[in-house]
Write a protein that holds these residues in place. Structure first.
Motif, PDB file in Angstrom:
ATOM      1  N   VAL A  38       0.855  -1.182   0.000  1.00  0.00           N
ATOM      2  CA  VAL A  38       0.000   0.000   0.000  1.00  0.00           C
ATOM      3  C   VAL A  38       0.895   1.238   0.000  1.00  0.00           C
ATOM      4  N   ALA A  39       0.653   2.163  -0.905  1.00  0.00           N
ATOM      5  CA  ALA A  39       1.466   3.378  -1.002  1.00  0.00           C
ATOM      6  C   ALA A  39       0.775   4.538  -0.295  1.00  0.00           C
ATOM      7  N   SER A  40       1.522   5.207   0.589  1.00  0.00           N
ATOM      8  CA  SER A  40       1.038   6.428   1.238  1.00  0.00           C
ATOM      9  C   SER A  40       2.053   7.536   1.011  1.00  0.00           C
ATOM     10  N   LEU A  41       1.563   8.737   0.717  1.00  0.00           N
ATOM     11  CA  LEU A  41       2.461   9.860   0.477  1.00  0.00           C
ATOM     12  C   LEU A  41       2.966  10.496   1.770  1.00  0.00           C
ATOM     13  N   PHE A  42       2.351  10.093   2.893  1.00  0.00           N
ATOM     14  CA  PHE A  42       2.647  10.786   4.138  1.00  0.00           C
ATOM     15  C   PHE A  42       3.169   9.839   5.220  1.00  0.00           C
ATOM     16  N   ALA A  43       3.573  10.448   6.361  1.00  0.00           N
ATOM     17  CA  ALA A  43       4.120   9.686   7.472  1.00  0.00           C
ATOM     18  C   ALA A  43       3.002   9.111   8.350  1.00  0.00           C
ATOM     19  N   ASP A  44       3.424   8.477   9.455  1.00  0.00           N
ATOM     20  CA  ASP A  44       2.494   7.775  10.346  1.00  0.00           C
ATOM     21  C   ASP A  44       1.394   8.658  10.914  1.00  0.00           C
ATOM     22  N   ASP A  45       1.685   9.940  11.133  1.00  0.00           N
ATOM     23  CA  ASP A  45       0.756  10.794  11.868  1.00  0.00           C
ATOM     24  C   ASP A  45      -0.333  11.412  11.003  1.00  0.00           C
ATOM     25  N   LYS A  46      -0.313  11.188   9.707  1.00  0.00           N
ATOM     26  CA  LYS A  46      -1.280  11.829   8.810  1.00  0.00           C
ATOM     27  C   LYS A  46      -2.412  10.877   8.433  1.00  0.00           C
ATOM     28  N   PRO A  47      -3.587  11.440   8.116  1.00  0.00           N
ATOM     29  CA  PRO A  47      -4.753  10.610   7.761  1.00  0.00           C
ATOM     30  C   PRO A  47      -4.494   9.640   6.618  1.00  0.00           C
ATOM     31  N   ALA A 147     -12.325   1.174  -7.320  1.00  0.00           N
ATOM     32  CA  ALA A 147     -12.580   2.219  -6.323  1.00  0.00           C
ATOM     33  C   ALA A 147     -13.538   1.689  -5.264  1.00  0.00           C
ATOM     34  N   ALA A 148     -13.037   1.520  -4.048  1.00  0.00           N
ATOM     35  CA  ALA A 148     -13.884   1.009  -2.965  1.00  0.00           C
ATOM     36  C   ALA A 148     -14.782   2.101  -2.407  1.00  0.00           C
ATOM     37  N   ASP A 149     -14.265   3.333  -2.342  1.00  0.00           N
ATOM     38  CA  ASP A 149     -15.073   4.445  -1.860  1.00  0.00           C
ATOM     39  C   ASP A 149     -14.354   5.756  -2.161  1.00  0.00           C
ATOM     40  N   PHE A 150     -15.095   6.837  -2.029  1.00  0.00           N
ATOM     41  CA  PHE A 150     -14.535   8.173  -2.209  1.00  0.00           C
ATOM     42  C   PHE A 150     -14.171   8.766  -0.852  1.00  0.00           C
ATOM     43  N   ILE A 151     -13.169   9.634  -0.859  1.00  0.00           N
ATOM     44  CA  ILE A 151     -12.746  10.349   0.339  1.00  0.00           C
ATOM     45  C   ILE A 151     -12.694  11.840   0.035  1.00  0.00           C
ATOM     46  N   ASN A 152     -12.618  12.643   1.084  1.00  0.00           N
ATOM     47  CA  ASN A 152     -12.582  14.094   0.916  1.00  0.00           C
ATOM     48  C   ASN A 152     -11.348  14.648   1.614  1.00  0.00           C
ATOM     49  N   TYR A 153     -10.435  15.214   0.830  1.00  0.00           N
ATOM     50  CA  TYR A 153      -9.202  15.786   1.376  1.00  0.00           C
ATOM     51  C   TYR A 153      -9.402  17.189   1.942  1.00  0.00           C
ATOM     52  N   GLY A 154     -10.587  17.755   1.753  1.00  0.00           N
ATOM     53  CA  GLY A 154     -10.831  19.132   2.168  1.00  0.00           C
ATOM     54  C   GLY A 154     -10.717  20.087   0.990  1.00  0.00           C
ATOM     55  N   ASN A 275     -12.291  10.912   6.504  1.00  0.00           N
ATOM     56  CA  ASN A 275     -12.956  12.211   6.392  1.00  0.00           C
ATOM     57  C   ASN A 275     -13.016  12.927   7.744  1.00  0.00           C
ATOM     58  N   GLN A 276     -13.220  12.159   8.812  1.00  0.00           N
ATOM     59  CA  GLN A 276     -13.220  12.742  10.153  1.00  0.00           C
ATOM     60  C   GLN A 276     -11.821  13.227  10.536  1.00  0.00           C
ATOM     61  N   LEU A 277     -10.822  12.398  10.220  1.00  0.00           N
ATOM     62  CA  LEU A 277      -9.444  12.758  10.546  1.00  0.00           C
ATOM     63  C   LEU A 277      -9.005  14.030   9.832  1.00  0.00           C
ATOM     64  N   ILE A 278      -9.432  14.182   8.584  1.00  0.00           N
ATOM     65  CA  ILE A 278      -9.035  15.359   7.802  1.00  0.00           C
ATOM     66  C   ILE A 278      -9.524  16.636   8.468  1.00  0.00           C
ATOM     67  N   VAL A 279     -10.767  16.635   8.933  1.00  0.00           N
ATOM     68  CA  VAL A 279     -11.313  17.822   9.592  1.00  0.00           C
ATOM     69  C   VAL A 279     -10.469  18.169  10.819  1.00  0.00           C
ATOM     70  N   GLU A 280     -10.145  17.151  11.616  1.00  0.00           N
ATOM     71  CA  GLU A 280      -9.321  17.376  12.803  1.00  0.00           C
ATOM     72  C   GLU A 280      -7.909  17.817  12.419  1.00  0.00           C
ATOM     73  N   ASP A 281      -7.365  17.199  11.372  1.00  0.00           N
ATOM     74  CA  ASP A 281      -5.993  17.488  10.974  1.00  0.00           C
ATOM     75  C   ASP A 281      -5.858  18.892  10.378  1.00  0.00           C
ATOM     76  N   GLU A 282      -6.905  19.379   9.724  1.00  0.00           N
ATOM     77  CA  GLU A 282      -6.845  20.722   9.156  1.00  0.00           C
ATOM     78  C   GLU A 282      -6.607  21.758  10.252  1.00  0.00           C
ATOM     79  N   THR A 283      -7.307  21.619  11.363  1.00  0.00           N
ATOM     80  CA  THR A 283      -7.137  22.564  12.466  1.00  0.00           C
ATOM     81  C   THR A 283      -5.711  22.525  12.997  1.00  0.00           C
ATOM     82  N   LYS A 284      -5.195  21.320  13.209  1.00  0.00           N
ATOM     83  CA  LYS A 284      -3.826  21.171  13.702  1.00  0.00           C
ATOM     84  C   LYS A 284      -2.817  21.713  12.686  1.00  0.00           C
ATOM     85  N   SER A 285      -3.084  21.471  11.416  1.00  0.00           N
ATOM     86  CA  SER A 285      -2.146  21.891  10.366  1.00  0.00           C
ATOM     87  C   SER A 285      -2.055  23.408  10.281  1.00  0.00           C
ATOM     88  N   VAL A 286      -3.193  24.081  10.379  1.00  0.00           N
ATOM     89  CA  VAL A 286      -3.173  25.548  10.338  1.00  0.00           C
ATOM     90  C   VAL A 286      -2.453  26.096  11.564  1.00  0.00           C
TER      91      VAL A 286
END
Length: 334
Positions: A38-47, A147-154, A275-286
């Motif tokens: 499985v390929a992920s562009l990000f590290a352990d702490d990201k959604p 495609a198993a499902d769609f996601i929302n990156y924000g 999708n839930q994680l992204i909302v939380e992560d956006e606040t932390k990222s800003v």
């Protein structure tokens, strides 16, 4: 030898046979364990990585020992397009991708990228879980993407080296864009020179002057530490960045019905989690970006931003299903 002795002998023989058979059984069970990269562009702490940990846990709970998830993080397998190509070849089995990066194979996906079409995340979800989403899944399947499902990156926002709040301030700038015709058209409308660069190479491109600006979601902005090279974020929210949780057809077609069902259900649950994680992560990222010297700006003259983007609707109407379809999606809000 008495009858009792014979019975004992038979029992011992049966036990010995079972013991000899056990390694073969274990080997058969292990042979059924499917490994998937499985390929992920990000590290352990990201959604983008956490979703695959979640999916693997859900699958393991339903089918113990049946799958082994090898999650390769931090863009080690390349950007989204490189990963997609490897998934088609079968060397990578699963990943996430923005629909923008898959639009080269399925141009109709660009309907989800039309600027200023969606109001919010709920509006997007209503569309991708309805008829439009099902049509797009079918078209992805025809290109060997399951495609198993769609996601929302924000929402995507404008990122610049200098403050930009009005569209005319972009005139003459070089802007990094997703390697997508729609994104190229959008930013050309504002007088910029679009430069297609994979996300994994964007930081260096901005640092060395290959590009002056870009657009991205808040989560990814902090994930790639882009606040160091484009410290100004103007909250244009021009595109809601949709993506997919997807598998390669070569891998998928080897699964039995039960395995497909479990993976599909786990992926859908994982998408909701993402999708839930992204909302939380956006606040932390800003918060992180601001603590590192980043600045958040509000756009001025929103009507001018929208007017500059409206030409994209007309140019891509024939590709994504017609202007009537676009307007129907626009009216499907809430």
């Amino acid at each position: 030898m008495t009858i009792i002795d014979r019975r004992n002998l038979l029992k011992l023989s049966a036990a010995g046979a079972a013991a000899l058979a056990a390694p073969a059984f274990i080997r058969t069970a292990n042979a059924r364990t499917r490994s998937l990269t499985v390929a992920s562009l990000f590290a352990d702490d990201k959604p983008e990585t956490k979703i695959w940990v979640k999916i693997s846990e859900l699958v393991e709970a339903k089918l113990p020992g049946r799958f082994r998830f090898n999650i390769v993080k931090s863009g080690a397998l390349g950007g989204e397009k490189e990963v997609a190509e490897n998934i088609r070849l079968g060397s990578v089995q699963a990943s996430l991708s923005t629909v923008s990066s898959l639009s080269g194979w399925v141009p109709e996906l660009q309907i989800l990228d039309l600027p200023f079409l969606f109001r919010d995340a709920e509006h997007v979800r209503k569309v991708v879980t309805g008829e439009t989403g099902n049509e797009l899944k079918t078209k992805l399947g025809a290109q060997q993407f399951v495609a198993a499902d769609f996601i929302n990156y924000g929402a995507r926002h404008l990122l610049t080296k200098e403050p930009v709040t009005r569209p005319e301030q972009l005139e003459g700038k070089k802007i990094r864009v997703i390697q997508s015709p729609l994104h190229t058209k959008l930013w050309s409308a504002f007088g910029t020179t679009p430069v297609g660069i994979p996300i994994t190479e964007t930081y260096n491109a901005l640092a060395t002057g290959v590009a002056d600006a870009m657009d991205l979601t808040k989560s990814a902005y902090a994930g790639f530490k882009l606040y160091e090279v484009v410290p100004y974020m103007t909250e244009t929210g021009h595109i809601w960045a949709s993506g997919v949780v997807y598998y390669g057809a070569t891998f998928w077609n080897q699964l039995d019905d039960e395995e497909k069902k479990v993976l599909s259900e786990a992926s859908s649950e994982g998408a909701q989690y993402f999708n839930q994680l992204i909302v939380e992560d956006e606040t932390k990222s800003v918060e992180l970006a601001l603590s590192k010297g980043g600045k958040v700006l509000q756009p001025e003259a929103l009507d001018e931003w929208r007017r500059g983007a409206q030409g994209v609707w007309q140019d891509f109407a024939g590709i994504v299903g017609g202007i009537d379809k676009i307007e129907a999606i626009q009216s499907a809000r809430g």
